[in-house]
Design a protein around this motif. Sequence first.
Motif, PDB file in Angstrom:
ATOM      1  N   LEU A 172       0.837  -1.200   0.000  1.00 58.62           N
ATOM      2  CA  LEU A 172       0.000   0.000   0.000  1.00 58.62           C
ATOM      3  C   LEU A 172       0.867   1.244   0.000  1.00 58.62           C
ATOM      4  O   LEU A 172       1.937   1.268   0.601  1.00 58.62           O
ATOM      5  N   LEU A 173       0.384   2.304  -0.636  1.00 63.19           N
ATOM      6  CA  LEU A 173       1.099   3.574  -0.688  1.00 63.19           C
ATOM      7  C   LEU A 173       0.101   4.713  -0.615  1.00 63.19           C
ATOM      8  O   LEU A 173      -0.956   4.653  -1.247  1.00 63.19           O
ATOM      9  N   ASP A 174       0.446   5.742   0.159  1.00 60.35           N
ATOM     10  CA  ASP A 174      -0.343   6.971   0.205  1.00 60.35           C
ATOM     11  C   ASP A 174       0.431   8.089  -0.465  1.00 60.35           C
ATOM     12  O   ASP A 174       1.647   8.208  -0.279  1.00 60.35           O
ATOM     13  N   VAL A 175      -0.273   8.913  -1.233  1.00 55.40           N
ATOM     14  CA  VAL A 175       0.307  10.098  -1.846  1.00 55.40           C
ATOM     15  C   VAL A 175      -0.689  11.244  -1.718  1.00 55.40           C
ATOM     16  O   VAL A 175      -1.877  11.018  -1.501  1.00 55.40           O
ATOM     17  N   GLN A 176      -0.173  12.459  -1.859  1.00 54.46           N
ATOM     18  CA  GLN A 176      -1.071  13.608  -1.827  1.00 54.46           C
ATOM     19  C   GLN A 176      -1.536  13.907  -3.245  1.00 54.46           C
ATOM     20  O   GLN A 176      -0.734  13.947  -4.185  1.00 54.46           O
ATOM     21  N   GLN A 177      -2.834  14.111  -3.378  1.00 55.18           N
ATOM     22  CA  GLN A 177      -3.422  14.437  -4.677  1.00 55.18           C
ATOM     23  C   GLN A 177      -2.940  15.813  -5.128  1.00 55.18           C
ATOM     24  O   GLN A 177      -2.802  16.727  -4.326  1.00 55.18           O
ATOM     25  N   MET A 178      -2.681  15.973  -6.390  1.00 53.78           N
ATOM     26  CA  MET A 178      -2.303  17.262  -6.949  1.00 53.78           C
ATOM     27  C   MET A 178      -3.379  18.304  -6.650  1.00 53.78           C
ATOM     28  O   MET A 178      -4.576  18.023  -6.756  1.00 53.78           O
ATOM     29  N   GLN A 179      -2.951  19.496  -6.269  1.00 53.48           N
ATOM     30  CA  GLN A 179      -3.892  20.576  -5.968  1.00 53.48           C
ATOM     31  C   GLN A 179      -4.241  21.330  -7.246  1.00 53.48           C
ATOM     32  O   GLN A 179      -3.365  21.859  -7.909  1.00 53.48           O
ATOM     33  N   VAL A 180      -5.520  21.340  -7.553  1.00 52.99           N
ATOM     34  CA  VAL A 180      -6.006  22.061  -8.720  1.00 52.99           C
ATOM     35  C   VAL A 180      -7.115  22.988  -8.231  1.00 52.99           C
ATOM     36  O   VAL A 180      -8.021  22.560  -7.511  1.00 52.99           O
ATOM     37  N   VAL A 181      -7.036  24.245  -8.617  1.00 50.11           N
ATOM     38  CA  VAL A 181      -8.033  25.223  -8.191  1.00 50.11           C
ATOM     39  C   VAL A 181      -9.427  24.757  -8.598  1.00 50.11           C
ATOM     40  O   VAL A 181      -9.661  24.349  -9.739  1.00 50.11           O
ATOM     41  N   GLY A 182     -10.345  24.764  -7.636  1.00 47.62           N
ATOM     42  CA  GLY A 182     -11.727  24.397  -7.899  1.00 47.62           C
ATOM     43  C   GLY A 182     -12.008  22.900  -7.898  1.00 47.62           C
ATOM     44  O   GLY A 182     -13.128  22.490  -8.172  1.00 47.62           O
ATOM     45  N   SER A 183     -11.001  22.092  -7.603  1.00 51.94           N
ATOM     46  CA  SER A 183     -11.229  20.645  -7.619  1.00 51.94           C
ATOM     47  C   SER A 183     -11.942  20.179  -6.351  1.00 51.94           C
ATOM     48  O   SER A 183     -12.053  20.914  -5.362  1.00 51.94           O
ATOM     49  N   LEU A 184     -12.408  18.959  -6.374  1.00 45.19           N
ATOM     50  CA  LEU A 184     -13.161  18.371  -5.276  1.00 45.19           C
ATOM     51  C   LEU A 184     -12.318  18.309  -4.010  1.00 45.19           C
ATOM     52  O   LEU A 184     -11.189  17.820  -4.027  1.00 45.19           O
ATOM     53  N   GLU A 185     -12.874  18.803  -2.913  1.00 44.94           N
ATOM     54  CA  GLU A 185     -12.167  18.805  -1.626  1.00 44.94           C
ATOM     55  C   GLU A 185     -12.533  17.568  -0.821  1.00 44.94           C
ATOM     56  O   GLU A 185     -13.511  16.879  -1.117  1.00 44.94           O
ATOM     57  N   LEU A 186     -11.711  17.293   0.205  1.00 44.48           N
ATOM     58  CA  LEU A 186     -11.955  16.189   1.132  1.00 44.48           C
ATOM     59  C   LEU A 186     -12.170  14.865   0.386  1.00 44.48           C
ATOM     60  O   LEU A 186     -13.075  14.094   0.678  1.00 44.48           O
ATOM     61  N   CYS A 187     -11.302  14.615  -0.576  1.00 42.74           N
ATOM     62  CA  CYS A 187     -11.463  13.476  -1.484  1.00 42.74           C
ATOM     63  C   CYS A 187     -10.327  12.469  -1.331  1.00 42.74           C
ATOM     64  O   CYS A 187      -9.153  12.836  -1.234  1.00 42.74           O
ATOM     65  N   ILE A 188     -10.693  11.201  -1.327  1.00 43.93           N
ATOM     66  CA  ILE A 188      -9.743  10.093  -1.312  1.00 43.93           C
ATOM     67  C   ILE A 188      -9.971   9.282  -2.579  1.00 43.93           C
ATOM     68  O   ILE A 188     -11.099   8.911  -2.896  1.00 43.93           O
ATOM     69  N   ARG A 189      -8.884   9.022  -3.298  1.00 40.00           N
ATOM     70  CA  ARG A 189      -8.952   8.206  -4.508  1.00 40.00           C
ATOM     71  C   ARG A 189      -8.103   6.955  -4.287  1.00 40.00           C
ATOM     72  O   ARG A 189      -7.173   6.966  -3.491  1.00 40.00           O
ATOM     73  N   VAL A 190      -8.416   5.906  -5.031  1.00 37.79           N
ATOM     74  CA  VAL A 190      -7.638   4.676  -4.931  1.00 37.79           C
ATOM     75  C   VAL A 190      -7.437   4.093  -6.325  1.00 37.79           C
ATOM     76  O   VAL A 190      -8.314   4.202  -7.188  1.00 37.79           O
ATOM     77  N   LEU A 191      -6.265   3.514  -6.529  1.00 38.88           N
ATOM     78  CA  LEU A 191      -5.938   2.780  -7.751  1.00 38.88           C
ATOM     79  C   LEU A 191      -5.380   1.436  -7.315  1.00 38.88           C
ATOM     80  O   LEU A 191      -4.347   1.376  -6.652  1.00 38.88           O
ATOM     81  N   ILE A 192      -6.095   0.378  -7.666  1.00 41.36           N
ATOM     82  CA  ILE A 192      -5.681  -0.984  -7.321  1.00 41.36           C
ATOM     83  C   ILE A 192      -5.159  -1.652  -8.590  1.00 41.36           C
ATOM     84  O   ILE A 192      -5.879  -1.730  -9.589  1.00 41.36           O
ATOM     85  N   HIS A 193      -3.909  -2.088  -8.554  1.00 37.90           N
ATOM     86  CA  HIS A 193      -3.350  -2.884  -9.653  1.00 37.90           C
ATOM     87  C   HIS A 193      -3.527  -4.347  -9.274  1.00 37.90           C
ATOM     88  O   HIS A 193      -3.090  -4.762  -8.193  1.00 37.90           O
ATOM     89  N   LEU A 194      -4.182  -5.112 -10.144  1.00 31.09           N
ATOM     90  CA  LEU A 194      -4.407  -6.515  -9.838  1.00 31.09           C
ATOM     91  C   LEU A 194      -4.239  -7.372 -11.069  1.00 31.09           C
ATOM     92  O   LEU A 194      -4.403  -6.904 -12.200  1.00 31.09           O
ATOM     93  N   ASN A 195      -3.879  -8.624 -10.841  1.00 29.33           N
ATOM     94  CA  ASN A 195      -3.808  -9.607 -11.912  1.00 29.33           C
ATOM     95  C   ASN A 195      -5.166 -10.284 -12.000  1.00 29.33           C
ATOM     96  O   ASN A 195      -5.720 -10.708 -10.984  1.00 29.33           O
ATOM     97  N   THR A 196      -5.683 -10.365 -13.201  1.00 31.60           N
ATOM     98  CA  THR A 196      -7.007 -10.957 -13.387  1.00 31.60           C
ATOM     99  C   THR A 196      -7.164 -11.451 -14.821  1.00 31.60           C
ATOM    100  O   THR A 196      -6.566 -10.877 -15.735  1.00 31.60           O
ATOM    101  N   PRO A 197      -7.988 -12.467 -15.009  1.00 30.57           N
ATOM    102  CA  PRO A 197      -8.296 -12.880 -16.375  1.00 30.57           C
ATOM    103  C   PRO A 197      -9.379 -12.003 -16.997  1.00 30.57           C
ATOM    104  O   PRO A 197      -9.643 -12.097 -18.187  1.00 30.57           O
ATOM    105  N   LEU A 198     -10.000 -11.140 -16.194  1.00 33.33           N
ATOM    106  CA  LEU A 198     -11.074 -10.290 -16.703  1.00 33.33           C
ATOM    107  C   LEU A 198     -10.533  -9.184 -17.602  1.00 33.33           C
ATOM    108  O   LEU A 198      -9.482  -8.607 -17.318  1.00 33.33           O
TER     109      LEU A 198
END
Length: 144
Positions: free
Chosen positions: A94-120
């Motif tokens: 697991l890794l945490d990073v700070q989201q890039m600050q863009v004027v007018g962007s959504l506040e109090l937001c958490i995003r996630v990107l999961i890399h997984l192996n799958t046949p799908l």
Amino acid sequence: MKKLTFPKHTEQQFDIAAPSQWRMRGLRGATTVSHNSVEAITEAVDELLDALEANNSLDFTEIVSVTFSATSDLDAIFPAAVARRRPGWNEVPLLDVQQMQVVGSLELCIRVLIHLNTPLPQNKLRHVYLRRAAQLRPDLALLS
């Protein structure tokens, strides 16, 4: 100093056109929190991961890594620390990073990107956008 030796790599043959072939895929999600507190962040991350698990039948042995990003107004707890407490997540990188600050962007937001192996194929993964983060991807938002 002892010299390290490694076994020689042997090539395996893969039929990349085979539909059952496993690939690394990216699974996305996002949510927002009501305010910057351990409790609010924990609740939001748990809700997001519950939804991703329920909609994608995640197998933790197939997860390669997970990156969480949080907007700069969230600093009460690392989202990865919340994930680490969950059953099955203690062996996932697991890794945490700070989201890039863009004027007018959504506040109090958490995003996630999961890399997984799958046949799908990529289009069979169910991305999850909850709460006010649904505005980021209305086409992928889950309705409560």
